[in-house]
Design a protein around this motif. Structure first.
Motif, PDB file in Angstrom:
ATOM      1  N   LEU A  37     -15.639  16.064 -24.395  1.00 24.24           N
ATOM      2  CA  LEU A  37     -15.746  15.995 -22.935  1.00 24.24           C
ATOM      3  C   LEU A  37     -14.573  15.199 -22.393  1.00 24.24           C
ATOM      4  CD1 LEU A  37     -18.894  15.373 -24.281  1.00 24.24           C
ATOM      5  CD2 LEU A  37     -19.357  16.225 -21.970  1.00 24.24           C
ATOM      6  N   GLN A  39     -12.937  13.003 -19.070  1.00 23.95           N
ATOM      7  CA  GLN A  39     -13.176  12.274 -17.827  1.00 23.95           C
ATOM      8  C   GLN A  39     -11.834  11.812 -17.293  1.00 23.95           C
ATOM      9  OE1 GLN A  39     -15.820   8.757 -17.917  1.00 23.95           O
ATOM     10  NE2 GLN A  39     -16.677   9.535 -16.007  1.00 23.95           N
ATOM     11  N   GLY A  44     -15.610  12.626 -12.711  1.00 25.52           N
ATOM     12  CA  GLY A  44     -16.812  12.873 -13.482  1.00 25.52           C
ATOM     13  C   GLY A  44     -16.531  13.487 -14.835  1.00 25.52           C
ATOM     14  N   LEU A  45     -17.605  13.949 -15.466  1.00 20.76           N
ATOM     15  CA  LEU A  45     -17.544  14.467 -16.826  1.00 20.76           C
ATOM     16  C   LEU A  45     -17.352  15.982 -16.834  1.00 20.76           C
ATOM     17  CD1 LEU A  45     -20.540  12.339 -18.038  1.00 20.76           C
ATOM     18  CD2 LEU A  45     -18.174  12.035 -18.793  1.00 20.76           C
ATOM     19  N   TRP A  47     -17.141  19.295 -19.604  1.00 18.82           N
ATOM     20  CA  TRP A  47     -17.355  19.765 -20.968  1.00 18.82           C
ATOM     21  C   TRP A  47     -16.198  20.658 -21.383  1.00 18.82           C
ATOM     22  CZ3 TRP A  47     -18.536  24.762 -23.000  1.00 18.82           C
ATOM     23  CH2 TRP A  47     -19.023  24.761 -24.321  1.00 18.82           C
ATOM     24  N   ARG A  50     -17.164  22.826 -28.038  1.00 19.02           N
ATOM     25  CA  ARG A  50     -17.920  22.268 -29.147  1.00 19.02           C
ATOM     26  C   ARG A  50     -17.494  22.916 -30.451  1.00 19.02           C
ATOM     27  NH1 ARG A  50     -23.674  25.029 -27.234  1.00 19.02           N
ATOM     28  NH2 ARG A  50     -23.068  27.205 -27.639  1.00 19.02           N
ATOM     29  N   ASN A  59     -16.565  26.897 -29.695  1.00 19.59           N
ATOM     30  CA  ASN A  59     -16.951  27.505 -28.430  1.00 19.59           C
ATOM     31  C   ASN A  59     -16.282  26.673 -27.347  1.00 19.59           C
ATOM     32  OD1 ASN A  59     -20.140  27.778 -26.641  1.00 19.59           O
ATOM     33  ND2 ASN A  59     -18.240  28.876 -26.351  1.00 19.59           N
ATOM     34  N   PRO A  62     -13.953  28.003 -20.722  1.00 20.66           N
ATOM     35  CA  PRO A  62     -12.804  28.783 -20.236  1.00 20.66           C
ATOM     36  C   PRO A  62     -11.719  27.908 -19.610  1.00 20.66           C
ATOM     37  CG  PRO A  62     -14.849  29.860 -19.612  1.00 20.66           C
ATOM     38  CD  PRO A  62     -15.227  28.526 -20.201  1.00 20.66           C
ATOM     39  N   TYR A  95     -14.139  11.986 -24.690  1.00 23.01           N
ATOM     40  CA  TYR A  95     -15.305  11.567 -25.453  1.00 23.01           C
ATOM     41  C   TYR A  95     -15.731  12.669 -26.412  1.00 23.01           C
ATOM     42  CZ  TYR A  95     -16.094   7.896 -21.929  1.00 23.01           C
ATOM     43  OH  TYR A  95     -15.976   6.805 -21.106  1.00 23.01           O
TER      44      TYR A  95
END
Lengths: 121, 107
Positions: A37, A39, A44-45, A47, A50, A59, A62, A95
């Motif tokens: 992730l 920041q 904000g966070l 994604w 993974r 995965n 995009p 993170y």
């Protein structure tokens, strides 16, 4: 005790390559997917994507596909996030987080401490 | 992508206050909604998963509710250590998406 320990802060120039790491301990490393992730400063966070450490399946969001690469090294319980050509806009804290799934739902139950990446000429 | 919208973006409250933060999804996500707390300089911490389940070790003053598109996080009696930014996150589909965050500040 489950822990995710990330590599230290980095300062790079635009166009340079970089690889940061996330080392898991205290659990069966290949059982749980690791997520990355971003920041950005004061934001904000987001994604990024993974990876399944057991078979390297990835995965990507995009928004990050083609700009970063995730990879594992099972032998040392570590996953990596790498860039081949950094941009100033990659400046952020990154993170890693473990994905835990139960009863059909998943969530990020353990997080690394974060790696600050600064890209500046 | 599923858009997650939190309100308010920030709030000021006093110790002992009851605080409610809302999160709305752009489409139904059933109960696949998680809440995280982030303090300055720290990594996020999981508070609530699947909309209303309290993560182990999280104080019972935190609670979550909702399903479909509308969710709430409630802190029943705000404590000094609760001043932080709170994020909702959907785990219904990829890409996973977060709300923009709600900063809870001291009044």
């Amino acid at each position: 005790e489950v822990q995710l320990v990330q590599s230290g802060a980095e300062v790079k120039k635009p166009g340079e390559s970089l690889r940061i790491s996330c080392k898991g301990s205290g659990y069966s490393f290949t059982t749980y997917w690791i997520n990355w992730l971003r920041q950005m400063p004061g934001k904000g966070l987001e994604w990024m994507g993974r990876i399944d450490p057991s078979d390297s399946f990835t995965n990507y969001s995009p928004s990050f596909q083609g700009h970063v690469t995730m990879s594992p090294d099972k032998s040392i319980s570590t996953v990596y996030l790498q860039w081949s050509s950094l941009k100033a806009s990659d400046t952020a804290i990154y993170y890693c987080a473990r994905r835990f799934c139960s009863g059909g739902t998943c969530y990020f139950d353990y997080w690394g401490q974060g790696t600050l990446v600064t890209v500046s000429s | 992508d599923i858009q997650m919208t939190q309100s308010p973006s920030s709030l000021s409250a006093s110790v002992g206050d009851r605080v409610t933060i809302t999160c709305r999804a752009s489409q139904s996500i059933n109960s696949y909604l998680n809440w995280y707390q982030q303090k300055p300089g720290e990594a996020p911490k999981l508070l609530i998963y699947v909309a209303s389940s309290l993560q182990s070790g999280v104080p019972s003053r935190f609670s979550g509710s909702g399903s479909g598109t509308d969710f709430t996080l409630t802190i029943s009696s705000l404590q000094p250590e609760d001043f932080a930014t709170y994020y909702c996150q959907q785990s219904y589909t990829t890409p996973r998406t977060f709300g923009q965050g709600t900063k809870v500040e001291i009044k």
